[in-house]
Design a protein around this motif. Structure first.
Motif, PDB file in Angstrom:
ATOM      1  N   ASN A  50       4.307   8.641  -2.248  1.00  0.00           N
ATOM      2  CA  ASN A  50       3.933   8.789  -3.659  1.00  0.00           C
ATOM      3  C   ASN A  50       3.375  10.179  -3.939  1.00  0.00           C
ATOM      4  N   GLU A  51       2.523  10.663  -3.048  1.00  0.00           N
ATOM      5  CA  GLU A  51       1.917  11.978  -3.261  1.00  0.00           C
ATOM      6  C   GLU A  51       2.968  13.090  -3.232  1.00  0.00           C
ATOM      7  N   LEU A  52       3.982  12.950  -2.383  1.00  0.00           N
ATOM      8  CA  LEU A  52       5.069  13.937  -2.363  1.00  0.00           C
ATOM      9  C   LEU A  52       5.825  13.940  -3.683  1.00  0.00           C
ATOM     10  N   TRP A  53       6.087  12.753  -4.223  1.00  0.00           N
ATOM     11  CA  TRP A  53       6.786  12.667  -5.502  1.00  0.00           C
ATOM     12  C   TRP A  53       5.898  13.128  -6.654  1.00  0.00           C
ATOM     13  N   PHE A  54       4.590  12.888  -6.553  1.00  0.00           N
ATOM     14  CA  PHE A  54       3.667  13.414  -7.567  1.00  0.00           C
ATOM     15  C   PHE A  54       3.746  14.947  -7.586  1.00  0.00           C
ATOM     16  N   LYS A  55       3.840  15.536  -6.405  1.00  0.00           N
ATOM     17  CA  LYS A  55       3.936  16.999  -6.319  1.00  0.00           C
ATOM     18  C   LYS A  55       5.188  17.500  -7.033  1.00  0.00           C
ATOM     19  N   GLN A  56       6.312  16.813  -6.820  1.00  0.00           N
ATOM     20  CA  GLN A  56       7.547  17.197  -7.492  1.00  0.00           C
ATOM     21  C   GLN A  56       7.436  17.008  -9.000  1.00  0.00           C
ATOM     22  N   MET A  57       6.762  15.933  -9.406  1.00  0.00           N
ATOM     23  CA  MET A  57       6.596  15.661 -10.828  1.00  0.00           C
ATOM     24  C   MET A  57       5.775  16.772 -11.497  1.00  0.00           C
ATOM     25  N   GLN A 102       9.086   2.078  -4.644  1.00  0.00           N
ATOM     26  CA  GLN A 102       8.615   2.188  -3.264  1.00  0.00           C
ATOM     27  C   GLN A 102       7.206   1.625  -3.111  1.00  0.00           C
ATOM     28  N   THR A 103       6.397   1.662  -4.166  1.00  0.00           N
ATOM     29  CA  THR A 103       5.066   1.071  -4.097  1.00  0.00           C
ATOM     30  C   THR A 103       5.161  -0.453  -4.016  1.00  0.00           C
ATOM     31  N   ALA A 104       6.233  -1.014  -4.583  1.00  0.00           N
ATOM     32  CA  ALA A 104       6.440  -2.466  -4.511  1.00  0.00           C
ATOM     33  C   ALA A 104       6.595  -2.935  -3.071  1.00  0.00           C
ATOM     34  N   MET A 105       6.889  -2.017  -2.151  1.00  0.00           N
ATOM     35  CA  MET A 105       6.980  -2.361  -0.738  1.00  0.00           C
ATOM     36  C   MET A 105       5.657  -2.949  -0.233  1.00  0.00           C
ATOM     37  N   LEU A 106       4.549  -2.557  -0.862  1.00  0.00           N
ATOM     38  CA  LEU A 106       3.240  -3.054  -0.427  1.00  0.00           C
ATOM     39  C   LEU A 106       3.056  -4.535  -0.731  1.00  0.00           C
ATOM     40  N   ASP A 107       3.898  -5.062  -1.619  1.00  0.00           N
ATOM     41  CA  ASP A 107       3.831  -6.499  -1.901  1.00  0.00           C
ATOM     42  C   ASP A 107       4.253  -7.332  -0.696  1.00  0.00           C
ATOM     43  N   THR A 108       4.874  -6.693   0.289  1.00  0.00           N
ATOM     44  CA  THR A 108       5.280  -7.429   1.499  1.00  0.00           C
ATOM     45  C   THR A 108       4.102  -7.628   2.454  1.00  0.00           C
ATOM     46  N   MET A 109       2.956  -7.000   2.147  1.00  0.00           N
ATOM     47  CA  MET A 109       1.768  -7.177   2.992  1.00  0.00           C
ATOM     48  C   MET A 109       0.999  -8.429   2.581  1.00  0.00           C
ATOM     49  N   PRO A 110       0.737  -9.339   3.502  1.00  0.00           N
ATOM     50  CA  PRO A 110      -0.128 -10.480   3.169  1.00  0.00           C
ATOM     51  C   PRO A 110      -1.539  -9.984   2.883  1.00  0.00           C
ATOM     52  N   PRO A 111      -2.225 -10.568   1.913  1.00  0.00           N
ATOM     53  CA  PRO A 111      -3.588 -10.122   1.579  1.00  0.00           C
ATOM     54  C   PRO A 111      -4.519 -10.107   2.779  1.00  0.00           C
ATOM     55  N   GLY A 112      -4.397 -11.073   3.637  1.00  0.00           N
ATOM     56  CA  GLY A 112      -5.273 -11.124   4.801  1.00  0.00           C
ATOM     57  C   GLY A 112      -5.095  -9.936   5.721  1.00  0.00           C
ATOM     58  N   THR A 113      -3.849  -9.452   5.830  1.00  0.00           N
ATOM     59  CA  THR A 113      -3.570  -8.291   6.670  1.00  0.00           C
ATOM     60  C   THR A 113      -4.218  -7.035   6.111  1.00  0.00           C
ATOM     61  N   PHE A 114      -4.133  -6.861   4.802  1.00  0.00           N
ATOM     62  CA  PHE A 114      -4.755  -5.698   4.168  1.00  0.00           C
ATOM     63  C   PHE A 114      -6.263  -5.690   4.429  1.00  0.00           C
ATOM     64  N   MET A 115      -6.871  -6.841   4.364  1.00  0.00           N
ATOM     65  CA  MET A 115      -8.315  -6.914   4.564  1.00  0.00           C
ATOM     66  C   MET A 115      -8.706  -6.504   5.986  1.00  0.00           C
ATOM     67  N   GLN A 116      -7.781  -6.597   6.924  1.00  0.00           N
ATOM     68  CA  GLN A 116      -8.080  -6.221   8.305  1.00  0.00           C
ATOM     69  C   GLN A 116      -8.309  -4.719   8.456  1.00  0.00           C
ATOM     70  N   PHE A 117      -7.597  -3.919   7.680  1.00  0.00           N
ATOM     71  CA  PHE A 117      -7.789  -2.467   7.806  1.00  0.00           C
ATOM     72  C   PHE A 117      -8.461  -1.855   6.576  1.00  0.00           C
ATOM     73  N   ARG A 118      -8.774  -2.670   5.603  1.00  0.00           N
ATOM     74  CA  ARG A 118      -9.429  -2.142   4.405  1.00  0.00           C
ATOM     75  C   ARG A 118     -10.762  -1.476   4.740  1.00  0.00           C
ATOM     76  N   VAL A 119     -11.451  -1.979   5.763  1.00  0.00           N
ATOM     77  CA  VAL A 119     -12.747  -1.436   6.151  1.00  0.00           C
ATOM     78  C   VAL A 119     -12.647   0.037   6.528  1.00  0.00           C
ATOM     79  N   PHE A 120     -11.481   0.467   7.034  1.00  0.00           N
ATOM     80  CA  PHE A 120     -11.323   1.858   7.447  1.00  0.00           C
ATOM     81  C   PHE A 120     -11.171   2.809   6.264  1.00  0.00           C
ATOM     82  N   LEU A 121     -10.883   2.273   5.088  1.00  0.00           N
ATOM     83  CA  LEU A 121     -10.696   3.123   3.910  1.00  0.00           C
ATOM     84  C   LEU A 121     -12.013   3.680   3.386  1.00  0.00           C
ATOM     85  N   GLY A 122     -13.113   3.006   3.716  1.00  0.00           N
ATOM     86  CA  GLY A 122     -14.426   3.475   3.267  1.00  0.00           C
ATOM     87  C   GLY A 122     -14.485   3.614   1.758  1.00  0.00           C
ATOM     88  N   GLU A 123     -14.807   4.831   1.286  1.00  0.00           N
ATOM     89  CA  GLU A 123     -14.890   5.098  -0.152  1.00  0.00           C
ATOM     90  C   GLU A 123     -13.564   5.593  -0.729  1.00  0.00           C
TER      91      GLU A 123
END
Length: 345
Positions: A50-57, A102-123
């Motif tokens: 997404n950030e690469l495409w934002f740069k092009q935009m 391409q962001t819709a690809m994230l819908d393939t992640m189960p919510p529980g899985t996201f919560m497993q690494f969400r802690v690493f995102l911090g702020e």
């Protein structure tokens, strides 16, 4: 002899492909290895893409604004520059479609899985995307609406998330002429606008009296300005009527390319609205109504960003309110054509 550059070097693939470093795959603070979480890699790839495409935009937006600044798109019918402008606007629309898909690809992640690494995102949060904020500024979103709403840090303005060069770039973008402002100036000077305004007013006088109040809000400059002051309209009176003129007379040769330009601006607004709404649904799906990773109100805050005040070209949608029934459009076209003939002679 020209320097031989191989594919990998030309694209900088070592940097790009080496930039995916899931935090779950790094050792903990005591040096012990963690078990990598599979979906974190996808999360990183999608956001980097997404950030690469934002740069092009941003690259395309800046080039379009330069076309307007150089006054080469200042007249209806300037084929070469209208072609460049509409081609690049169309490219931005397609980029938005790609980013949404391409962001819709994230819908393939189960919510529980996201919560497993969400802690690493911090702020870290999507609100930290400096390039997305630049796009909002360069398009012409009112900065007063670009809030952060963070109860944890007490930050309220989007710029509070940024420092140094990033904050400076945002402030510069606010001071520069936005795409919306360029379009407004261009609309105010389209060919035949004064004739159109005169004939449109004449046609409105033939309409049923019970519709007078509706039409007065567009034929009366003072009424329009009151709505503009209240925040209900953004374009100037002349620019608003010019957008209506282009819509009504779009089949005439001189207004065909301008109509395409306005249609593409509407498409961009549609894509931006879809992006916000899809992001809202993604967040709701993944974390429910939990607080956002950046400390914001999460879902409840994102829901406030899907309304009309977060749309840049909403006036171009609302112009359709003033497209009269076909018999009046035909009458207007006849009157307008007669006045053009009269002016020519």
């Amino acid at each position: 002899m020209s320097e031989i550059v191989i594919y990998r070097e030309y694209l900088g693939l070592d940097k790009i492909l080496g930039a995916q470093e899931p935090y779950s795959a790094k050792n903990d603070k005591d040096g012990n290895p963690r078990t990598p979480i599979h979906d974190e890699h996808l999360f990183i790839v999608v956001h980097q893409g997404n950030e690469l495409w934002f740069k092009q935009m941003i690259f395309e937006l800046d080039s379009i604004r330069r076309l307007f600044e150089n006054s080469r798109v200042g007249k209806v019918g300037n084929g070469l520059d209208m072609l460049a402008t509409t081609s690049r606007l169309e490219r931005i629309v397609l980029i938005w479609k790609l980013v949404i898909e391409q962001t819709a690809m994230l819908d393939t992640m189960p919510p529980g899985t996201f919560m497993q690494f969400r802690v690493f995102l911090g702020e870290a949060s999507g609100a930290d995307s400096h390039q997305f904020r630049l796009i909002e500024n360069k398009l012409g979103l009112r900065t007063a609406f670009m809030t952060n709403e963070n109860p944890k840090t007490k930050q309220t303005q989007y710029k509070d998330k940024f420092e140094g060069e990033e904050r400076k770039a945002l402030e510069i973008a606010v001071e520069e002429t936005t795409l919306l402002q360029h379009v407004e100036k261009w609309l105010e000077n389209i060919t035949g606008l004064d004739n159109f305004i005169e004939q449109f007013r004449n046609v409105v006088k033939t309409m049923p009296a019970n519709d007078a109040a509706q039409w007065e809000s567009i034929t009366d400059k003072e009424q329009h300005e009151k709505l503009r002051t209240a925040g209900d309209r953004r374009l100037s009176w002349r620019a608003y009527l010019a957008a209506l003129c282009i819509n009504l007379l779009r089949n005439q040769q001189e207004y065909q390319q301008p109509f395409k330009l306005l249609s593409l601006l509407i498409d961009i607004d549609c894509m931006l609205a879809k992006w916000r709404n899809n992001h809202l649904l993604l967040v709701h799906r993944q974390i429910g109504k939990k607080t956002g990773t950046g400390g914001s109100y999460g879902f409840d805050h994102l829901k406030t960003t899907t309304g009309d005040k977060y749309r840049v070209f909403v006036d171009l949608f609302n112009v359709a309110t003033f497209i009269p029934i076909p018999q009046y459009v035909d009458l207007l076209t006849v009157k307008f054509d007669k006045m053009k003939i009269s002016d020519h002679h």
